[in-house]
Structures are given as C-alpha cells and as structure tokens.
Write a protein that holds these residues in place. Sequence first.
Motif, PDB file in Angstrom:
ATOM      1  N   CYS A  11       0.851  -1.247   0.012  1.00 30.05           N
ATOM      2  CA  CYS A  11      -0.130   0.002   0.142  1.00 30.05           C
ATOM      3  C   CYS A  11       0.815   1.263  -0.002  1.00 30.05           C
ATOM      4  CB  CYS A  11      -1.032  -0.003   1.141  1.00 30.05           C
ATOM      5  SG  CYS A  11      -2.312  -1.346   1.142  1.00 30.05           S
ATOM      6  N   GLY A  12       2.001   1.233   1.074  1.00 28.60           N
ATOM      7  CA  GLY A  12       2.841   2.330   0.762  1.00 28.60           C
ATOM      8  C   GLY A  12       3.385   2.818  -0.451  1.00 28.60           C
ATOM      9  N   SER A  13       3.947   1.677  -1.243  1.00 32.61           N
ATOM     10  CA  SER A  13       4.540   1.596  -2.665  1.00 32.61           C
ATOM     11  C   SER A  13       3.414   2.068  -3.638  1.00 32.61           C
ATOM     12  CB  SER A  13       5.056   0.287  -3.150  1.00 32.61           C
ATOM     13  OG  SER A  13       5.706   0.577  -4.159  1.00 32.61           O
ATOM     14  N   VAL A  14       2.264   1.763  -3.563  1.00 34.03           N
ATOM     15  CA  VAL A  14       1.299   2.364  -4.318  1.00 34.03           C
ATOM     16  C   VAL A  14       1.097   3.856  -4.245  1.00 34.03           C
ATOM     17  CG1 VAL A  14      -1.147   2.363  -4.887  1.00 34.03           C
ATOM     18  CG2 VAL A  14       0.071   0.290  -4.566  1.00 34.03           C
ATOM     19  N   SER A  15       0.804   4.272  -2.947  1.00 34.82           N
ATOM     20  CA  SER A  15       0.897   5.679  -2.592  1.00 34.82           C
ATOM     21  C   SER A  15       1.926   6.531  -3.147  1.00 34.82           C
ATOM     22  CB  SER A  15       0.786   6.026  -1.255  1.00 34.82           C
ATOM     23  OG  SER A  15       1.741   5.541  -0.384  1.00 34.82           O
ATOM     24  N   PHE A  16       3.279   6.004  -3.089  1.00 33.23           N
ATOM     25  CA  PHE A  16       4.320   6.599  -3.520  1.00 33.23           C
ATOM     26  C   PHE A  16       4.584   6.711  -4.988  1.00 33.23           C
ATOM     27  CE2 PHE A  16       9.232   5.797  -4.834  1.00 33.23           C
ATOM     28  CZ  PHE A  16       9.441   7.158  -4.944  1.00 33.23           C
ATOM     29  N   HIS A  17       4.266   5.602  -5.880  1.00 36.45           N
ATOM     30  CA  HIS A  17       4.465   5.780  -7.143  1.00 36.45           C
ATOM     31  C   HIS A  17       3.443   6.541  -7.675  1.00 36.45           C
ATOM     32  CE1 HIS A  17       7.942   3.257  -7.699  1.00 36.45           C
ATOM     33  NE2 HIS A  17       7.346   2.381  -6.696  1.00 36.45           N
ATOM     34  N   ALA A  18       2.138   6.519  -7.236  1.00 37.24           N
ATOM     35  CA  ALA A  18       0.997   7.361  -7.638  1.00 37.24           C
ATOM     36  C   ALA A  18       1.104   8.847  -7.464  1.00 37.24           C
ATOM     37  CB  ALA A  18       0.007   6.796  -7.073  1.00 37.24           C
ATOM     38  N   THR A  19       2.064   9.202  -6.733  1.00 35.13           N
ATOM     39  CA  THR A  19       2.085  10.731  -6.274  1.00 35.13           C
ATOM     40  C   THR A  19       3.480  11.202  -6.515  1.00 35.13           C
ATOM     41  OG1 THR A  19       2.384  10.247  -3.932  1.00 35.13           O
ATOM     42  CG2 THR A  19       0.267  10.564  -4.652  1.00 35.13           C
ATOM     43  N   LEU A  20       4.600  10.373  -6.140  1.00 33.08           N
ATOM     44  CA  LEU A  20       5.953  10.871  -6.222  1.00 33.08           C
ATOM     45  C   LEU A  20       6.179  12.064  -5.317  1.00 33.08           C
ATOM     46  CD1 LEU A  20       6.878  10.639 -10.066  1.00 33.08           C
ATOM     47  CD2 LEU A  20       7.469   9.123  -8.025  1.00 33.08           C
ATOM     48  N   LYS A  21       5.507  11.958  -4.203  1.00 30.60           N
ATOM     49  CA  LYS A  21       5.559  12.875  -3.133  1.00 30.60           C
ATOM     50  C   LYS A  21       6.749  12.390  -2.030  1.00 30.60           C
ATOM     51  CE  LYS A  21       3.014  15.907  -4.595  1.00 30.60           C
ATOM     52  NZ  LYS A  21       3.601  17.294  -4.953  1.00 30.60           N
ATOM     53  N   TYR A  22       7.371  13.085  -1.363  1.00 36.39           N
ATOM     54  CA  TYR A  22       8.276  12.774  -0.426  1.00 36.39           C
ATOM     55  C   TYR A  22       7.826  11.992   0.900  1.00 36.39           C
ATOM     56  CZ  TYR A  22      12.256  12.731   3.030  1.00 36.39           C
ATOM     57  OH  TYR A  22      13.282  12.332   4.210  1.00 36.39           O
ATOM     58  N   THR A  23       6.602  12.550   1.443  1.00 37.16           N
ATOM     59  CA  THR A  23       5.806  11.762   2.351  1.00 37.16           C
ATOM     60  C   THR A  23       5.531  10.486   2.231  1.00 37.16           C
ATOM     61  OG1 THR A  23       3.746  13.209   1.750  1.00 37.16           O
ATOM     62  CG2 THR A  23       5.063  14.123   3.334  1.00 37.16           C
ATOM     63  N   THR A  24       5.038  10.170   0.690  1.00 36.00           N
ATOM     64  CA  THR A  24       4.657   9.006   0.428  1.00 36.00           C
ATOM     65  C   THR A  24       5.964   8.048   0.252  1.00 36.00           C
ATOM     66  OG1 THR A  24       4.249   9.705  -1.837  1.00 36.00           O
ATOM     67  CG2 THR A  24       2.426   9.592  -0.352  1.00 36.00           C
ATOM     68  N   GLN A  25       6.876   8.527   0.024  1.00 38.04           N
ATOM     69  CA  GLN A  25       8.032   8.034  -0.506  1.00 38.04           C
ATOM     70  C   GLN A  25       8.643   7.229   1.055  1.00 38.04           C
ATOM     71  OE1 GLN A  25      11.592  10.066  -2.111  1.00 38.04           O
ATOM     72  NE2 GLN A  25      12.757   8.626  -1.249  1.00 38.04           N
ATOM     73  N   LEU A  26       8.524   7.902   2.089  1.00 43.22           N
ATOM     74  CA  LEU A  26       8.644   7.273   3.372  1.00 43.22           C
ATOM     75  C   LEU A  26       7.919   6.230   3.709  1.00 43.22           C
ATOM     76  CD1 LEU A  26       9.524  10.366   5.169  1.00 43.22           C
ATOM     77  CD2 LEU A  26      11.014   8.927   4.342  1.00 43.22           C
ATOM     78  N   LEU A  27       6.356   6.425   3.247  1.00 42.55           N
ATOM     79  CA  LEU A  27       5.481   5.303   3.259  1.00 42.55           C
ATOM     80  C   LEU A  27       5.941   4.095   2.322  1.00 42.55           C
ATOM     81  CD1 LEU A  27       2.067   7.216   3.438  1.00 42.55           C
ATOM     82  CD2 LEU A  27       3.315   6.210   5.434  1.00 42.55           C
ATOM     83  N   ASP A  28       6.668   4.164   1.573  1.00 38.00           N
ATOM     84  CA  ASP A  28       7.057   3.095   0.863  1.00 38.00           C
ATOM     85  C   ASP A  28       8.212   2.530   1.172  1.00 38.00           C
ATOM     86  OD1 ASP A  28       7.731   1.405  -1.722  1.00 38.00           O
ATOM     87  OD2 ASP A  28       8.966   2.842  -2.234  1.00 38.00           O
ATOM     88  N   GLU A  29       9.088   3.174   1.803  1.00 34.59           N
ATOM     89  CA  GLU A  29      10.717   2.718   2.236  1.00 34.59           C
ATOM     90  C   GLU A  29      10.752   2.233   3.510  1.00 34.59           C
ATOM     91  OE1 GLU A  29      13.584   5.444  -0.682  1.00 34.59           O
ATOM     92  OE2 GLU A  29      12.862   6.299   1.246  1.00 34.59           O
ATOM     93  N   LEU A  30      10.040   3.038   4.435  1.00 35.00           N
ATOM     94  CA  LEU A  30      10.036   2.550   5.875  1.00 35.00           C
ATOM     95  C   LEU A  30       9.383   1.426   6.377  1.00 35.00           C
ATOM     96  CD1 LEU A  30      10.113   6.169   7.516  1.00 35.00           C
ATOM     97  CD2 LEU A  30      11.917   4.597   7.289  1.00 35.00           C
ATOM     98  N   PRO A  31       8.127   0.977   5.734  1.00 37.27           N
ATOM     99  CA  PRO A  31       7.377  -0.356   6.018  1.00 37.27           C
ATOM    100  C   PRO A  31       8.357  -1.383   5.745  1.00 37.27           C
ATOM    101  CG  PRO A  31       5.971   1.193   5.066  1.00 37.27           C
ATOM    102  CD  PRO A  31       7.471   1.946   4.935  1.00 37.27           C
ATOM    103  N   MET A  32       9.459  -1.328   4.965  1.00 40.63           N
ATOM    104  CA  MET A  32      10.239  -2.412   4.542  1.00 40.63           C
ATOM    105  C   MET A  32      10.923  -2.943   5.582  1.00 40.63           C
ATOM    106  SD  MET A  32      11.161  -1.060   0.526  1.00 40.63           S
ATOM    107  CE  MET A  32      12.647  -2.190   0.516  1.00 40.63           C
ATOM    108  N   LEU A  33      11.573  -1.881   6.226  1.00 37.52           N
ATOM    109  CA  LEU A  33      12.203  -2.029   7.572  1.00 37.52           C
ATOM    110  C   LEU A  33      11.533  -2.599   8.417  1.00 37.52           C
ATOM    111  CD1 LEU A  33      14.455   1.385   7.474  1.00 37.52           C
ATOM    112  CD2 LEU A  33      15.138  -0.748   7.364  1.00 37.52           C
ATOM    113  N   TYR A  34      10.317  -2.081   8.962  1.00 39.07           N
ATOM    114  CA  TYR A  34       9.382  -2.379   9.969  1.00 39.07           C
ATOM    115  C   TYR A  34       9.232  -3.822   9.705  1.00 39.07           C
ATOM    116  CZ  TYR A  34       9.171   2.566  10.635  1.00 39.07           C
ATOM    117  OH  TYR A  34       9.503   3.951  10.648  1.00 39.07           O
ATOM    118  N   LEU A  35       8.906  -4.357   8.276  1.00 39.93           N
ATOM    119  CA  LEU A  35       8.531  -6.110   8.319  1.00 39.93           C
ATOM    120  C   LEU A  35       9.536  -6.804   8.638  1.00 39.93           C
ATOM    121  CD1 LEU A  35       7.020  -8.373   6.745  1.00 39.93           C
ATOM    122  CD2 LEU A  35       7.830  -7.431   4.757  1.00 39.93           C
ATOM    123  N   CYS A  36      10.938  -6.418   8.379  1.00 39.59           N
ATOM    124  CA  CYS A  36      12.083  -6.973   8.595  1.00 39.59           C
ATOM    125  C   CYS A  36      12.045  -7.085  10.180  1.00 39.59           C
ATOM    126  CB  CYS A  36      13.514  -6.592   7.824  1.00 39.59           C
ATOM    127  SG  CYS A  36      13.359  -6.745   6.414  1.00 39.59           S
ATOM    128  N   GLY A  37      11.924  -5.913  10.769  1.00 41.15           N
ATOM    129  CA  GLY A  37      12.105  -6.093  12.222  1.00 41.15           C
ATOM    130  C   GLY A  37      11.033  -7.153  12.965  1.00 41.15           C
TER     131      GLY A  37
END
Length: 282
Positions: free
Chosen positions: A81-107
Amino acid sequence: MGMIIVDAARNSTTYFWGERTSTIDWCEENYVVSNYIAEFWNSITNSIFVALALLGMHTTIKHRQGKRIFACYAALMFVGCGSVSFHATLKYTTQLLDELPMLYLCGLVIYALVEINKETRYGIKAPLILIAMQAAITAIYVFWIQSPVFHQVAFALTAFGGVGCGLKRLKEMQLSNRTKRILGRLHLLGHVGMWGGFLVWNLDNVFCHRLRSYRAHVGTPLDVFLQLHGWWHILTAYGSTYLLLWVHFIRLARLGHDHLFTIKYRLGFLPYIAMKTPKKID
C-alpha cells in the motif's frame, strides 16, 4: 542507487499530484497512462503484495496461528500500500511510506523468530530493543542522512538479520525429511524472487534511457513488459511472501504442527500454508 529522471514536463503543477517532491523518480514515464497516477504500472503491480498478504493473514486467522505471524503478513500488505501511494504521487511523504515499512517488516520477522515459541521468553525487552533500533534508523534517515542508499543498506542488513535468525532456529530443531524439503523449497524460491527482483531493478536503473526507447518502439501493449521496476515489485512480492511462508513454517515446526500443513496455491499462483486435514489447532 535510485534513479532520478527529470521528467520536467510531467512533473509540473498542471498534473493531478503536482510537482514531484520525492528524492527518487523511476524509469517509468510520468503521467503517460493516467493524469491521476504518476507511475501507472509501478503503482498497480503492487497489488500482488496486497493479494499475497491478505491470503497469509486469512490463513493465520483461520488456523489461529498467532498474532506475530499475522503482524508479519499485515506489514507486507502495508509495504504494498505504501509503494502504491509513492508511485502514484511521487511525493516525499509517500516515499517514506514506501521505504520505511520494508524495515518494519524485517523487524517484525526478527521478533517472530526470536519469540518463536507460543509463550514469549524475553517479555518486553525484545520488542523494546527492536523498536529502538527501527526508530533510530528512521530518525537518521528522515532527519540526517536523507539518501536512498542509506535506506537500502539498512534494509539489506535488517533482511539478512532476519534470514540469519531463521537459519539459527533451523539448526536448533530436528526436522522430518518432508519438512526439510518444504522449507528448502520456500527458502530457495524466496531468494530467487528477491535476487531476481534486485537484478531487474538494477537493469531498470542502468539501462533506463534504452528501455524508454524500446518501449516507444514496440508501443502499447507490449511496452508493459519492459517496465522493469514493475517486475521488481512482482518478483519481490513473491520473494518476500515465500520467505514469510518459510518463517511461518519454521514456527509450525517449532510447535510440532508442521506435519499437519503443506503449501498450496490459490488460483494457481498465490502460495499459502494450508492444513492437510480440516482440523483447527490452537
């Protein structure tokens, strides 16, 4: 390691989401398919994350297999879902929603493997340590080193940590040959998906201008097959899912329930853990 392609005409305020504020712009041409979605194919290919995650969440609920495994599948859905929001908008805030959940999943995967038994061993200490580590990485990335390379390195190290925890758990257990075969296949398919995705991701970065030329030459609909960042999403969705299934099956083996379960495919292409018998377990 991320691509920044200057699509000046397609980043203007005349488009629905306005000017790009993200630090990364990928090889797919912006706002070509839709005026409302910046990177159309990079957005919709994330639907496979959601489908696979929902199936895993359904499995854990159906067979009552614990909140820790459920949380891992839920985090996988959040990644999509975060990746969808990032690629759909190309905003910095949604970029963080794309990138940071990957770390949290691994945690969460690391926590599920550390606390693999039905009853927790370390109490509040383990989650607090993992939360502190993830919070530190997040703060450094957001407020100090705002470079995609930092995020990519942090994600890779955390992911390798999760795989290492899984391998350590396997050494602690006596497994049947059947369970070894299932776990070996899941682990192999997980790495094929992740490393295959990493390969096409790099090809998309390095040969972007050529790929754009080829896409213009072949035209619609064949050009979609040359959207390599979209293929990265598909491959990593499967790679992540197979590795989550690997973790899931390790926990089943730890609890002595592995003989009751197997791997099946919904619609022929969505893998999930299913019971060999209709009996539910606690």
